[in-house]
Design an enzyme around this catalytic site. Structure first.
Site: not given
Ligand code: FAD
Ligand code: FAD
Lengths: 263, 389
Positions: B122, B124, B126, B129, B242, B278, B339, B363-364
């Site tokens: 999948f 999505l 970039e 983005a 999800r 405990q 540990g 996945e978000g």
């Molecule tokens: C190992 C791995 C596998 C992946 N596989 C796929 C895949 O198969 N297909 C695909 O399309 N993508 C994939 N991704 C991408 C993944 O979905 C994104 O990394 C993820 O959605 C977050 O985007 P970002 O890394 O650009 O973080 P950013 O969007 O830059 O976020 C950085 C921080 O800001 C926070 N943040 C951003 N906007 C907000 C907001 N509006 N409110 C509060 N907090 C916010 C985020 O929660 C995060 O803590 C993968 C990523 C990894 C690391």
């Protein structure tokens, strides 16, 4: 091509206990598994089926619970299963077991290849396969690690022996007993498992096989278990180490000390 | 706990547990250490018919739903979520086709995915983005009977290993939220290539690569749904996928808990097994309770979703977010219970802790999940006429 695989349910020897008084296996509470070598036989049959137009039938002689073992192999892709079960079969030795299995193969009628494990991990005699072949008057090879289909009237079997490998050509129908090297058993598939769950498994008794009850089970067995015991531990052993010359010298001295006649 | 599974569901669970125990557990450390893609295990899962659990029978699947898929994913995740992510990501790639694809696309691709003969992925995210999907720059321009794609996708799970890609691209920038569309791109399509494999903190058995499109030409029939539906396809896909991520979290938590309890019963300090302290007991009690709570949540939401209700974004986000947080907490505490041994690579819990982190990101992110839940609450309560005061 029709392949019959003989499987045996055995106690899971990875966790069996020996009764300290009777020296027999404590079977109670011990799970039954399919004799591991028979799973290799099933895998060998399925490998042939993967690449050829073949039908695989598993057969076991055992109590009604052995149906579970048959279903398990159907989950791997085996087409059909037959349970040989009859009160009259109880107490079978290897000969009676082979007689019963051979009768079942005859009843199936169209079997081209019979596969067995090299031995059962409980009985451990490795006799049932060869005995069946003798009763059916067909050729056999033991300890087979690879099977190649030949021209349709023969097969090529590669045997593992202590000296090396032997390549045999056998006219079919034939019987082979297989070893681990033939290939690790595959995992089941969901579709096959679901089909296995619903499958009707026929049960054949002595009458179905046309066998006289005097020829099977305890009555048909030439051997009887009189007593089972663990051999007493021998404590009077010593280990001689060192180079060959040193070992020879130590052995010689030891024999002299022990006043072995002639030394 | 008895979740009253059907015979068939139990069969799925047992089969996945068998593969986890026999094929995944013995190899996970090596896969992790070598960043090795688990092809052998994928072949086994294919042969076991597990890739098509959620795909209808008419497309070669087993005709189950999200719940059946979650049961398998949970068991695999208990051994290694790197391996289980690889498996689950094929489903993520399949959902756009399954939910919105034409009959032709479904008949062409779903049987291959269901049989496990080809993996899906999948695309999505970039570079610009991530959480904000609307920032994508990849474009698809119609040219006669073809679309021509340009741009790149970052961090795509199964990138370079999968052969079927569901990819989001802008088809008409002027249309804003209605300007993006999903396409199927296949390995071997002209102008489609991959970037280097990423080095990661965890889930190292899972391959993550860049997808590069340079005048990548694909037949126009590869459009999924209609032009402009892209963001809806993405959202609906995430709704379906999800719970699977949540199931990874439940599996990982259970795996970490199992190791922690077994270890605590054996490890002796101050002349007592540490489970007699405990402080350790309470830690284990919280780990077990949260794991079971996460499982109960995922199972009930997955079952609910399989009844095809209208709006599931909130509950799908809830189970993903909760199970991911539980997995992070439980695996971190498992390391604490073990540990110094827990910190060493000789024991599997440090890997579980490294692996767990991804569940809160992909996945978000969990922040985005909370945003979704919060926004849905606002909408839901906004529609109510009564007051609770
Ligand atoms: C190992 C791995 C596998 C992946 N596989 C796929 C895949 O198969 N297909 C695909 O399309 N993508 C994939 N991704 C991408 C993944 O979905 C994104 O990394 C993820 O959605 C977050 O985007 P970002 O890394 O650009 O973080 P950013 O969007 O830059 O976020 C950085 C921080 O800001 C926070 N943040 C951003 N906007 C907000 C907001 N509006 N409110 C509060 N907090 C916010 C985020 O929660 C995060 O803590 C993968 C990523 C990894 C690391
Ligand atoms: C002297 C003696 C007396 C015995 N007396 C009794 C007794 O009184 N009561 C009792 O319950 N048992 C008894 N047994 C055990 C029983 O006879 C054997 O377990 C059985 O004959 C198989 O022999 P085995 O286990 O050595 O198998 P092996 O000959 O080592 O097995 C080789 C292969 O034959 C096939 N095979 C073996 N058994 C079966 C089967 N049942 N169904 C299908 N395929 C099979 C399998 O492919 C197996 O891998 C006795 C055994 C011996 C040696």
């Amino acid at each position: 091509m029709h392949i019959a695989v003989c499987i045996k349910q055995v106690p899971d020897t990875r966790n069996v206990r020996i009764d300290p008084d009777t020296h027999t296996l404590v079977r109670q509470g011990v799970e039954s598994i399919i004799n591991p070598f028979d799973l290799f036989a099933v895998e060998a049959a399925l490998k042939i089926k993967d690449e050829n137009n073949a039908r695989v039938t598993v057969v076991t002689m055992g109590p009604p619970q052995a149906t579970e073992a048959l279903r398990d192999t159907m989950g791997l892709g085996v087409d059909d299963a037959v349970l040989l079960s009859d009160r009259a079969f109880a107490g079978s030795d290897t000969w009676a077991t082979s007689t019963t299995l051979a009768a079942a193969i005859k009843k199936m009628g169209d079997v081209d290849l019979i596969l067995c494990g090299k031995q059962a991990v409980d009985g451990d005699t490795a006799q049932v396969g060869p005995e069946m072949a003798a009763l059916l008057d067909i050729p056999y090879a033991t300890f087979v690690k690879k099977i190649d289909l030949g021209d349709g009237n023969s097969i090529r079997a590669i045997r593992q022996t202590d000296e090396g490998t032997e390549i045999w050509k056998l006219p079919t129908p034939a019987l082979l007993t297989v070893i681990k090297e033939i290939g690790e058993p595959r995992v089941p598939s969901l579709r096959f498992k679901m089909r296995a769950k619903k499958a009707e498994i026929p049960v054949w008794g002595a009458a179905d096989l046309g066998l006289d009850t005097n020829c099977v089970g305890l009555c048909g067995s030439f051997t009887q278990v009189v007593r089972i015991f663990s051999p007493p531990r021998r404590t009077d052993r010593i280990l001689i180490e060192g180079s060959v010359e040193e070992q020879a010298e130590r052995l010689f001295n030891y024999m002299k000390q022990s006043r072995v006649p002639g030394i | 706990m008895d979740y009253f599974l059907t015979e068939e569901q139990k069969m799925i669970q047992e089969l996945a547990a068998q593969i986890a125990a026999e094929k995944v557990r013995p190899t996970r450390a090596k896969l992790d250490e070598n960043d090795e893609f688990p092809w052998e295990i994928m072949k086994t899962l294919a042969q076991a018919d597990l890739f098509g659990l959620y795909i209808p029978e008419e497309y070669g699947g087993m005709g189950g739903g999200i719940f059946e898929n979650c049961l398998a994913v949970e068991q695999l995740g208990g051994a290694c979520i790197g391996v289980a992510t690889t498996f689950a990501a094929s489903g993520l790639g399949a959902y756009p086709i399954l939910l919105f694809g034409s009959e032709d696309l479904k008949h062409k691709y779903l049987p291959q995915i269901a049989s496990g003969k080809r993996l899906a992925a999948f695309g999505l995210t970039e570079p610009g983005a991530g959480s904000d999907v609307s920032g994508i720059k990849t474009t698809a321009v119609k040219d006669g009977d073809h679309y021509i794609l340009n741009g790149s996708k970052q961090w795509i799970t199964n990138g370079g290993e999968a052969e079927i890609y569901s990819v989001l691209a802008i088809t008409d920038r002027s249309k804003g939220a209605r300007g993006a569309s999903f396409f199927v791109v296949e390995t071997g399509d002209p102008g489609f290539s991959f970037g280097k494999k990423e080095k990661k903190l965890g889930i190292r058995a899972s391959a993550t690569r860049e997808l590069i499109f340079q005048d990548c030409r694909i037949p126009k029939e590869r459009l999924i749904g209609r032009e402009g539906m892209g963001f809806i396809v993405a959202m609906k896909t995430f709704d379906k996928s999800r719970p699977g991520i949540a199931a990874l979290g439940v599996g990982l938590s259970q795996g970490a808990l199992d190791l922690a309890v077994e270890y605590a019963r054996k490890r002796v300090q101050f002349e007592k097994p540490i489970i007699s302290f405990q402080a350790i007991q309470h830690k284990l009690a919280d780990m077990a309770t949260k794991t079971e709570a996460a499982r109960a949540l995922v199972y009930s939401i997955a079952r609910f979703m399989d009844s095809n209700p209208n709006d599931v974004s909130k509950v799908a986000a809830m189970c993903k977010m909760y199970a991911a947080d539980v997995a992070m907490e439980v695996s971190t505490n498992a390391v604490q219970v073990l540990g110094g041994y827990g910190y060493m690579q000789d024991y599997p819990v440090e890997k579980m802790m490294r692996d767990a982190k991804i569940l809160q990101i992909y996945e978000g992110t969990n922040e985005i999940q909370r945003n979704i839940i919060g926004q849905e609450l606002n909408k839901e309560y906004g529609r109510m006429k009564d007051t609770f005061f």
